[in-house]
Motif scaffolding. Structure first.
Motif, short mmCIF file in Angstrom:
data_model
loop_
_atom_site.label_atom_id
_atom_site.label_comp_id
_atom_site.label_asym_id
_atom_site.label_seq_id
_atom_site.Cartn_x
_atom_site.Cartn_y
_atom_site.Cartn_z
N HIS A 174 0.81 -1.22 0.00
CA HIS A 174 0.00 0.00 0.00
C HIS A 174 0.84 1.27 0.00
N ALA A 175 2.07 1.16 -0.48
CA ALA A 175 2.95 2.32 -0.48
C ALA A 175 2.42 3.45 -1.34
N THR A 176 1.68 3.13 -2.40
CA THR A 176 1.20 4.18 -3.31
C THR A 176 -0.16 4.75 -2.91
N ASP A 177 -0.78 4.23 -1.86
CA ASP A 177 -2.14 4.67 -1.50
C ASP A 177 -2.23 6.18 -1.33
N GLU A 178 -1.22 6.79 -0.72
CA GLU A 178 -1.28 8.21 -0.43
C GLU A 178 -1.32 9.06 -1.70
N LEU A 236 6.38 10.35 -6.03
CA LEU A 236 6.24 9.59 -7.28
C LEU A 236 7.59 9.04 -7.72
N GLN A 237 8.63 9.87 -7.67
CA GLN A 237 9.95 9.41 -8.08
C GLN A 237 10.45 8.28 -7.17
N ARG A 238 10.22 8.45 -5.87
CA ARG A 238 10.67 7.44 -4.91
C ARG A 238 9.94 6.11 -5.11
N LEU A 239 8.63 6.19 -5.30
CA LEU A 239 7.84 4.97 -5.49
C LEU A 239 8.16 4.28 -6.81
N LYS A 296 11.38 2.47 -6.22
CA LYS A 296 11.15 1.29 -5.39
C LYS A 296 10.51 0.16 -6.19
N ALA A 297 9.57 0.51 -7.06
CA ALA A 297 8.93 -0.51 -7.90
C ALA A 297 9.95 -1.13 -8.84
N ARG A 298 10.83 -0.31 -9.41
CA ARG A 298 11.86 -0.82 -10.32
C ARG A 298 12.84 -1.72 -9.56
#
Length: 833
Positions: A23-27, A68-71, A74-76
């Motif tokens: 749920h890291a992108t929820d915010e 957005l850049q951090r997430l 992290k996804a990559r």
């Protein structure tokens, strides 16, 4: 980076369903549109609804831009990180497993599921992504999916079928190299059916979906994929043709042919046939040889606990839809194809059973719990006539749930602090002891927070439900105050069906009402569940519960929440203290709902059926039943209802309210902690997927490669051997059998007439049934060179312990070929009389 490029990054995050369990992108989505996010929890809808101006405004904010850049990074990094599979099996040679299923439960944002089957499929895909197992999913994209439920003023269920707009689903078209939308043409009787291909990103994996809603199709045929489990036999067969044959051809067109095909139930069994067709085209071998070669790479999981649950189709319907396919693509007669799906291949009136086709087209078959394995061996025993029950070739891999999809924020924090953030990405060896080291206060705090969150959710849902049904304002306002965060909370939520006995707890309404309303030790009950629109008796059970919870004296203590779905399940399992399950044994094949509460510290009170039959210990929960089967015995149902009330009144409720000076129920917490520690890892999809990899996928891939090499030469040879068995088996017979007992051994000599079969085609064994706690004994007999001088028959000898009577042992003949699974691939057997 310009705005368009950053919007592309948002789209990539929104289309990757990893957000459904991480749920890291929820915010991000909440900031774009808080109200829509709260209603849908669908990032793709939030993103698609927002105007370009709104997105540009958000991206101009430094905090949003940096997040957005951090997430994205992290996804990559997560996609490229080492995985359990890559590290455990770097040289396995397994490049791809195709997982076929009629339904997948991945997120409420993608409503293409009905219940347990989809739950298992979705959770296994997610766990495979975590573990790096190279799986590709294959399913159908339904225009309506399963129905949505409304409870009317009379307490009756009403079924609604909202349209699944693909533009609002986290799916994207599959594109050919030239950018054209990939469409497949499938020949149906008298017409072509065009199928559109979609893809879903599930972490590291992809799920491909087919739908028939293509403009090139006649309107009625566009509706083939309109509804999950709707319509009659003809629509079901059309859907299964799309799933099995269309699904295989989609993989073929994408150059994604697998070593292993995993069929999640028999709906996709036609993929077996089309896989053989592809092999025939590649090698030039016959259908029989192609099936012998390719079945080595096919795995079938059965979820059905009663024979009536299998899909069966009339012979005429099969000939109508598959007759030309059999003749023109497989080069076999329609009768030969029909024989693959029949108990008696020569019975022209017998329906075609998809599960039988799956058994005859796979080299490994498994049930979904230990008890279900025994049930399945009984169900499929007609295909293995005269074989002992324990040798019917059905194993089991007990289902598990994808724990990160079902843990509450509070439970996630508790587990992370104890076991680390990456705890579900490996083999779980250290988890148990670490959880056992948690202090009582931490466990109880987690449970208290989870229950409070559930009560807030229940109030919100109930008030919205009442408002939608036209309730008066006073009742709606009262719903916002229902329940107490400190009260023992029971949960009962699942598909309503008669065999699940959802009204066992309602057997004595007055006793239940007294139990709930006890002022000293109160109890609150949350119920939810759907009944199939055609299952009127199950709908009547829902109506009984709704009328009960609407009673004036019960209303403060029990509620029925309508439209049970994945999102509701998540909230319920996060907060309930006790999950109740009362199926009629042995009809619950596994039952994963109770597994979902484990990670959150919920306890189970369940019938000894499905997974609970192997999981239960007094230290982790409570059990109903005596471990036997009682069918539809009303007296037994009444006795079990009384036992359920007794357990609640005599053990569950007192334990919950037995507090120390710190207001902590120490005995309760001890049971919660042990359930979390000992059961959560075992009944996780992490464990079940690793079990499939090691026990099914890797052996199946290796066996398929062996049979496929040299243009399927081994498959050809196995086909020759099978045909020789078919011709020669009726002529086999035993001659004289002699037993001589010396000291502590029985020495057995048996004469065998092998007829036209050579000694390498069969195996002669001594067999003794399991008896008195001793396991069954199977001892291979050794062949003497030459033949008996008196009879001219082959002579076999063996020596076995004399601890059992000589009469316990019986010689038998079974097929034998190196690397062939007998009796699954050759069900013949001959016993000495």
């Amino acid at each position: 980076m310009d705005v368009d490029a950053e919007i592309d990054l948002l789209q990539q995050l929104a289309l990757d369903l990893r957000w459904s369990w991480n749920h890291a992108t929820d915010e991000l989505w909440k900031q774009i549109d808080p109200e829509l996010w709260g209603r849908t929890h669908n990032p793709w809808v939030v993103l698609g609804t927002a105007s370009p101006r709104r997105l540009a405004q958000m991206l101009a904010k430094p905090d949003f831009h940096q997040a957005l850049q951090r997430l994205t990074e992290k996804a990559r990094d997560a996609a490229q990180a080492p995985t359990w599979f890559r590290e455990a099996y770097p040289d396995s040679g397994l490049t791809r497993v195709a997982y076929f299923s009629m339904e997948f439960m991945l997120s409420e944002a993608l409503p293409i599921y009905a219940g347990g089957l989809g739950n298992v499929a979705g959770d296994q895909l997610k766990a495979a992504s975590d573990l790096g197992v190279p799986i590709v999913g294959v399913g159908l994209l339904y225009q309506q999916g399963y129905f949505r439920q409304v409870i009317d003023q009379d307490g009756a269920q009403q079924a609604l079928y909202p349209y699944n707009n693909p533009g609002q689903l986290p799916v994207s078209p599959v594109r050919a190299p030239d950018g054209e939308w990939l469409r497949l043409e499938i020949r149906m009787p008298g017409y072509s059916l065009w199928l559109r291909a979609w893809q879903v990103q599930v972490g590291r994996l992809r799920l491909y979906l087919l739908d028939s809603n293509d403009s090139a199709n006649y309107p009625a045929r566009r509706g083939i994929t309109s509804e999950l489990y709707g319509g009659g036999p003809e629509l079901r067969l059309q859907q299964e043709i799309v799933l099995g044959i269309g699904g295989w051809r989609l993989l073929e067109s994408l150059n994604l042919l697998p070593e292993v095909c995993h069929l999640n139930e028999g709906h996709a069994a036609l993929a077996i046939l089309d896989r053989a067709r592809t092999f025939m085209a590649e090698t030039g071998v016959s259908f029989d040889a192609a099936l012998s070669a390719t079945r080595a790479g096919n795995v079938f999981t059965t979820h059905t606990a009663v024979p009536a649950g299998f899909d069966r189709f009339g012979p005429q319907l099969i000939e109508q839809y598959l007759g030309s396919y059999a003749s023109n693509s497989l080069h076999v007669t329609p009768g030969e194809l029909l024989a693959l799906g029949r108990e008696n291949p020569n019975d022209g009136a017998e329906p075609f059973n998809m599960a039988y086709l799956a058994v005859r087209g796979c080299a490994q078959v498994n049930a979904v719990s230990r008890l279900h394995g025994a049930v399945s061996r009984r169900i499929f025993s007609p295909l293995f006539a005269r074989w002992p029950a324990d040798e019917v070739p059905i194993g089991h891999v007990t289902n598990g749930v994808h724990t990160p999809s079902w843990d509450s924020p509070e439970a996630d924090d508790l587990w992370t602090g104890c076991c680390g953030k990456d705890r579900w990405l490996g083999s779980l060896e250290s988890v148990k002891e670490r959880i056992r080291g948690l202090p009582d206060s931490a466990v109880w705090q987690c449970r208290t927070a989870g229950r409070a969150s559930l009560v807030a959710y229940a109030r919100e849902q109930l008030s919205a439900q009442l408002a939608a049904s036209g309730a008066d304002p006073e009742e709606i306002e009262g719903a916002k105050r229902v329940f107490d965060p400190g009260t023992l909370t029971l949960g009962f939520a699942r598909r309503f069906a008669e065999y699940k006995r959802p009204n066992l707890l309602l057997h004595d309404p007055e006793r239940l009402a007294r139990l709930l309303a006890n002022t000293q030790k109160p109890v609150q009950l949350i119920l939810a569940g759907k009944a199939h629109p055609a299952d009127l008796p199950a709908q009547a059970l829902i109506r009984d519960w709704v009328r009960f919870v609407r009673r004036y004296d019960v209303r403060p203590h029990a509620i029925f929440l309508s439209d049970y779905d994945m999102r509701m399940t998540e909230r319920l399992v996060e907060g309930v203290d006790v999950w109740i399950n009362t199926p009629r044994r042995p009809w619950e094949a596994c039952g994963t709902s109770g597994m979902k509460v484990l990670v959150n510290g919920g306890l189970n009170l369940s019938e000894l059926d499905g997974w609970w039959a192997e999981a239960y210990e007094p230290s982790v929960g409570w059990a109903l039943g005596d471990g036997a089967e009682h069918d539809r015995d009303p007296a037994w149902d009444a006795a079990e209802a009384e036992r359920l009330y007794d357990l609640l009144e005599g053990q569950v409720i007192p334990d919950f309210y037995s507090r120390d000076e710190s207001n902590i129920p120490r005995a309760w917490v001890a049971r919660v902690r042990e359930s979390m520690a000992s059961l959560t890892p075992v009944y996780s999809a992490n464990r079940s997927v690793r079990e499939y990899v090691e026990g099914a996928y890797l052996p199946a891939a290796a066996n398929f490669r062996r049979r496929a090499q040299n243009k399927g030469q081994l498959g050809v040879e196995i086909g020759v051997w099978r045909r020789a068995l078919e011709r020669g088996w009726p002529a086999l017979r035993f001659g004289q059998v002699q037993v001589e007992t010396r000291a502590d051994r029985h020495h057995v000599t048996a004469e065998v007439d092998l007829g036209s079969l050579g000694p390498r085609a069969v195996r002669v064994e001594l067999y003794a049934d399991a008896r008195g706690g001793e396991p069954a004994l199977r001892q291979e007999m050794t062949r003497f060179d030459g033949q008996s001088r008196d009879s001219g028959l082959s002579v076999y000898v063996a020596s076995v312990p004399a601890s059992r009577a000589a009469a316990d042992y019986t010689p038998r003949l079974v097929p034998h070929y190196p690397g062939v699974n007998v009796p699954l691939e050759a069900p013949y057997i001959l016993w000495q009389r």
